[in-house]
Design a protein around this motif. Structure first.
Motif, PDB file in Angstrom:
ATOM      1  N   GLY A   7       1.092  -1.284  -0.068  1.00  0.00           N
ATOM      2  CA  GLY A   7      -0.069   0.041   0.180  1.00  0.00           C
ATOM      3  C   GLY A   7       0.921   1.194   0.194  1.00  0.00           C
ATOM      4  O   GLY A   7       0.901   2.287   0.578  1.00  0.00           O
ATOM      5  N   GLY A   9       1.233   3.941  -0.544  1.00  0.00           N
ATOM      6  CA  GLY A   9       0.378   5.695  -0.280  1.00  0.00           C
ATOM      7  C   GLY A   9       1.244   7.200   0.549  1.00  0.00           C
ATOM      8  O   GLY A   9       2.512   6.208   0.430  1.00  0.00           O
ATOM      9  N   SER A  10       0.505   7.820   1.296  1.00  0.00           N
ATOM     10  CA  SER A  10       0.756   8.524   2.201  1.00  0.00           C
ATOM     11  C   SER A  10       1.992   7.255   2.785  1.00  0.00           C
ATOM     12  O   SER A  10       3.216   8.159   2.841  1.00  0.00           O
ATOM     13  N   ILE A  11       1.629   7.008   4.394  1.00  0.00           N
ATOM     14  CA  ILE A  11       2.634   6.380   5.173  1.00  0.00           C
ATOM     15  C   ILE A  11       3.621   5.624   4.131  1.00  0.00           C
ATOM     16  O   ILE A  11       4.540   5.816   4.978  1.00  0.00           O
ATOM     17  N   ARG A  31      -0.219   0.912  -6.383  1.00  0.00           N
ATOM     18  CA  ARG A  31      -0.672   1.222  -7.484  1.00  0.00           C
ATOM     19  C   ARG A  31       0.279   1.662  -8.868  1.00  0.00           C
ATOM     20  O   ARG A  31       0.748   2.200  -8.507  1.00  0.00           O
ATOM     21  N   CYS A  77       0.056  -0.730   4.870  1.00  0.00           N
ATOM     22  CA  CYS A  77      -0.334   0.968   4.599  1.00  0.00           C
ATOM     23  C   CYS A  77      -1.221   0.667   4.247  1.00  0.00           C
ATOM     24  O   CYS A  77      -1.250   2.285   3.544  1.00  0.00           O
ATOM     25  N   GLU A  85      -8.591  -7.011   1.590  1.00  0.00           N
ATOM     26  CA  GLU A  85      -8.219  -7.182   0.119  1.00  0.00           C
ATOM     27  C   GLU A  85      -6.754  -7.651   0.454  1.00  0.00           C
ATOM     28  O   GLU A  85      -5.805  -8.532  -0.019  1.00  0.00           O
ATOM     29  N   LEU A 103       0.620  -0.400   9.910  1.00  0.00           N
ATOM     30  CA  LEU A 103       0.665   1.224  10.006  1.00  0.00           C
ATOM     31  C   LEU A 103      -0.253   1.771  10.298  1.00  0.00           C
ATOM     32  O   LEU A 103      -0.235   2.872   9.814  1.00  0.00           O
ATOM     33  N   GLN A 104      -1.475   0.853  10.364  1.00  0.00           N
ATOM     34  CA  GLN A 104      -2.589   1.822  10.169  1.00  0.00           C
ATOM     35  C   GLN A 104      -3.676   2.497  11.705  1.00  0.00           C
ATOM     36  O   GLN A 104      -3.108   1.412  12.124  1.00  0.00           O
ATOM     37  N   ASN A 105      -4.415   3.038  10.795  1.00  0.00           N
ATOM     38  CA  ASN A 105      -5.192   4.122  12.227  1.00  0.00           C
ATOM     39  C   ASN A 105      -6.441   2.716  12.345  1.00  0.00           C
ATOM     40  O   ASN A 105      -6.612   1.875  12.026  1.00  0.00           O
ATOM     41  N   PHE A 129       1.658  10.234  13.787  1.00  0.00           N
ATOM     42  CA  PHE A 129       2.278  11.639  12.460  1.00  0.00           C
ATOM     43  C   PHE A 129       1.994  11.783  11.210  1.00  0.00           C
ATOM     44  O   PHE A 129       1.134  10.465  11.291  1.00  0.00           O
ATOM     45  N   ASN A 130       1.277  12.852  11.282  1.00  0.00           N
ATOM     46  CA  ASN A 130       0.679  12.944   9.360  1.00  0.00           C
ATOM     47  C   ASN A 130       1.566  13.055   8.341  1.00  0.00           C
ATOM     48  O   ASN A 130       2.751  13.739   8.761  1.00  0.00           O
ATOM     49  N   VAL A 131       1.990  12.637   7.308  1.00  0.00           N
ATOM     50  CA  VAL A 131       2.390  12.643   5.934  1.00  0.00           C
ATOM     51  C   VAL A 131       1.296  12.254   5.108  1.00  0.00           C
ATOM     52  O   VAL A 131      -0.309  12.231   4.920  1.00  0.00           O
ATOM     53  N   GLU A 285     -12.535   5.816   7.078  1.00  0.00           N
ATOM     54  CA  GLU A 285     -12.525   4.845   7.770  1.00  0.00           C
ATOM     55  C   GLU A 285     -12.994   5.269   8.253  1.00  0.00           C
ATOM     56  O   GLU A 285     -13.030   4.517   9.878  1.00  0.00           O
TER      57      GLU A 285
HETATM   58  N1  NAP Z   1      -1.521  10.180   6.352  1.00  0.00           N
HETATM   59  C1  NAP Z   1      -1.802  10.241   7.084  1.00  0.00           C
HETATM   60  O1  NAP Z   1      -1.000  11.531   7.917  1.00  0.00           O
HETATM   61  C2  NAP Z   1      -1.606   8.519   7.970  1.00  0.00           C
HETATM   62  C3  NAP Z   1      -0.930   9.250  10.028  1.00  0.00           C
HETATM   63  C4  NAP Z   1      -1.415   8.123  10.772  1.00  0.00           C
HETATM   64  C5  NAP Z   1      -2.020   7.046  10.124  1.00  0.00           C
HETATM   65  N2  NAP Z   1      -2.921   6.767   8.655  1.00  0.00           N
HETATM   66  C6  NAP Z   1      -3.620   5.575   8.343  1.00  0.00           C
HETATM   67  O2  NAP Z   1      -2.235   4.275   7.843  1.00  0.00           O
HETATM   68  C7  NAP Z   1      -2.898   3.893   6.630  1.00  0.00           C
HETATM   69  C8  NAP Z   1      -2.733   4.593   5.450  1.00  0.00           C
HETATM   70  O3  NAP Z   1      -2.830   5.837   5.158  1.00  0.00           O
HETATM   71  P1  NAP Z   1      -2.112   6.366   3.866  1.00  0.00           P
HETATM   72  O4  NAP Z   1      -2.615   7.932   4.348  1.00  0.00           O
HETATM   73  O5  NAP Z   1      -1.337   6.808   3.745  1.00  0.00           O
HETATM   74  O6  NAP Z   1      -3.191   6.576   2.615  1.00  0.00           O
HETATM   75  P2  NAP Z   1      -3.139   6.119   0.836  1.00  0.00           P
HETATM   76  O7  NAP Z   1      -2.519   7.656   0.969  1.00  0.00           O
HETATM   77  O8  NAP Z   1      -5.026   6.019   0.985  1.00  0.00           O
HETATM   78  O9  NAP Z   1      -2.260   5.001   0.874  1.00  0.00           O
HETATM   79  C9  NAP Z   1      -3.096   3.612   0.829  1.00  0.00           C
HETATM   80  C10 NAP Z   1      -2.256   2.988  -0.552  1.00  0.00           C
HETATM   81  O10 NAP Z   1      -2.484   1.780  -0.986  1.00  0.00           O
HETATM   82  C11 NAP Z   1      -2.619   1.781  -2.167  1.00  0.00           C
HETATM   83  N3  NAP Z   1      -4.238   0.173  -2.189  1.00  0.00           N
HETATM   84  C12 NAP Z   1      -4.536   0.091  -1.539  1.00  0.00           C
HETATM   85  N4  NAP Z   1      -5.090  -1.588  -1.732  1.00  0.00           N
HETATM   86  C13 NAP Z   1      -3.632  -2.335  -1.420  1.00  0.00           C
HETATM   87  C14 NAP Z   1      -3.075  -3.493  -2.541  1.00  0.00           C
HETATM   88  N5  NAP Z   1      -4.388  -4.074  -2.347  1.00  0.00           N
HETATM   89  N6  NAP Z   1      -1.967  -2.978  -3.279  1.00  0.00           N
HETATM   90  C15 NAP Z   1      -1.872  -2.066  -3.237  1.00  0.00           C
HETATM   91  N7  NAP Z   1      -1.788  -0.835  -3.010  1.00  0.00           N
HETATM   92  C16 NAP Z   1      -3.125  -0.944  -2.208  1.00  0.00           C
HETATM   93  C17 NAP Z   1      -4.177   3.056  -2.022  1.00  0.00           C
HETATM   94  O11 NAP Z   1      -4.313   2.572  -3.834  1.00  0.00           O
HETATM   95  P3  NAP Z   1      -5.804   2.703  -3.793  1.00  0.00           P
HETATM   96  O12 NAP Z   1      -6.496   4.156  -3.284  1.00  0.00           O
HETATM   97  O13 NAP Z   1      -5.838   2.822  -5.574  1.00  0.00           O
HETATM   98  O14 NAP Z   1      -6.995   2.071  -3.416  1.00  0.00           O
HETATM   99  C18 NAP Z   1      -3.324   3.481  -1.840  1.00  0.00           C
HETATM  100  O15 NAP Z   1      -2.845   4.106  -2.351  1.00  0.00           O
HETATM  101  C19 NAP Z   1      -4.721   4.120   7.205  1.00  0.00           C
HETATM  102  O16 NAP Z   1      -5.150   3.266   8.143  1.00  0.00           O
HETATM  103  C20 NAP Z   1      -4.561   5.511   7.391  1.00  0.00           C
HETATM  104  O17 NAP Z   1      -5.701   5.721   9.267  1.00  0.00           O
HETATM  105  C21 NAP Z   1      -2.434   7.219   7.962  1.00  0.00           C
END
Ligand code: NAP
Length: 337
Positions: A7, A9-11, A31, A77, A85, A103-105, A129-131, A285
């Protein structure tokens, strides 16, 4: 240790990118759109100016989870709605015997992964932290804090080693024997996401208005009552103990600005991650945040009408693809306060 990121993405990109920049072996799975964004390299930046970059040759990125079969430590992530999935994907990819760190919430993601990947060791973790992704390929960490990994019993050595390598890569990390307290503490901090989505405002403007904060106070109060009834003692994440959040956020605006100046030290335009999910057309979420409080309330016999109503309204906002832009007074009325 060969790290895998499921996954990107940001984190995932920030943590994976920092580990790779620190010399760790890292394979990132995400992706095709992210693969294209990272084709020219990636940057990781931090609130205090710390910056690292990776050129394209130093990034091992795959759009197939099969690439994770060669990893022994996989950091999950994905958003909570994608955990099921992700777990199936790990199984199909032939991942066996690896350590998986969520590393998920939320509270239940690691438990869900444990069921889906019984051949692996699964550890819960909390990212304080936030990303945010800025532009195409810069991942910016906006806040401080120590990442915490479940480190109990026979897994303590493994989680200690993961924490050591993260810390070496400038992501301060530690282990905790009572990870559930840490996860519930973080969940209490995340309850403002729903209020922010329903306000349609940037975080700073929303938190500056007492009416919105009174809704947040009621939501946190219910959460604390349900946790107490369930024997859960939420850990302090950041500077404020969860138990004092309701009192602090209920203060009049002028006093709140004085007492909680740190809470308002946010970019004028910054939004909650759930509000960004709404804009981006992603799933919310909410069922893993406020929804978790509602489920805990049902198990412990504590009424949680505010969290139930917030969950319902956020789910409706996502179904409609837009915030209802409620004023503080309207939101107070709609949640029954
Ligand atoms: N960002 C933050 O600041 C932060 C801080 C603390 C905790 N968190 C937690 O960390 C987790 C991730 O957050 P995030 O903000 O990083 O989310 P995000 O940016 O949406 O990153 C997740 C990535 O994983 C991809 N993905 C989903 N299923 C997949 C799979 N089976 N195979 C490959 N890629 C896949 C998603 O693609 P699609 O979108 O195309 O599905 C997306 O690009 C969450 O639980 C969030 O609550 C985030």
């Amino acid at each position: 240790m060969h790290f895998g990121i499921l996954g990107a993405g940001s984190i995932g990109c920030y943590v994976g990118g920092m580990l790779a920049a620190g010399g760790e072996k890292v394979t990132m799975v995400g992706r095709p759109a992210m693969a294209n964004r990272l084709a020219a390299g990636m940057d990781m930046t931090r609130y205090d100016g710390l910056a690292r970059e990776l050129d394209p040759n130093s990034i091992d990125f795959s759009t197939s989870a099969r690439a994770l079969a060669r990893c022994d430590t996989i950091l999950v992530c994905v958003k909570s709605g994608d955990t099921e999935e992700a777990g199936r994907t790990l199984l199909e990819a032939g991942v066996e015997g690896a350590t998986i760190v969520s590393l998920q919430n939320g509270i239940s993601n690691a438990d869900q992964l444990r069921v889906l990947a019984p051949e692996c060791t699964v550890l819960a973790a909390m990212v304080p932290f936030n990303v945010a992704r800025i532009g195409e390929s810069r991942f910016h960490r906006g806040t401080e804090g120590t990442l915490v990994i479940e480190g109990d019993g026979p897994d303590a050595e493994t989680s200690g080693e993961i924490a050591r390598r993260l810390s070496q890569a400038h992501i301060a990390a530690a282990t905790a024997s009572d990870i559930k307290s840490v996860l519930w503490g973080k969940l209490a901090m995340n309850l403002n996401n729903a209020v922010n989505v329903l306000s349609g405002l940037p975080l700073k403007a929303q938190l500056s208005q007492r009416a919105y904060r009174l809704v947040l106070a009621a939501s946190v109060r219910e959460a604390l009552a349900a946790m107490q009834a369930g024997g859960i003692n939420p850990a302090k994440i950041g500077k404020v103990r969860p138990q004092i959040i309701p009192a602090v956020v209920s203060l009049p605006d002028w006093l709140f600005r004085l007492v909680a100046a740190n809470m308002l030290k946010i970019d004028e335009e910054a939004r909650s991650s759930m509000a960004e999910d709404l804009d981006a057309g992603r799933k919310p979420e909410i069922d893993w945040l406020n929804g978790e409080i509602v489920r805990l309330g049902l198990r412990t016999g504590i009424a949680t009408p505010v969290n139930a109503k917030l969950s319902q309204m956020v789910n409706r906002a996502f179904a409609e693809g837009k915030s209802p832009n409620l004023s503080g007074a309207e939101l107070l009325r709609k949640v029954g306060l």
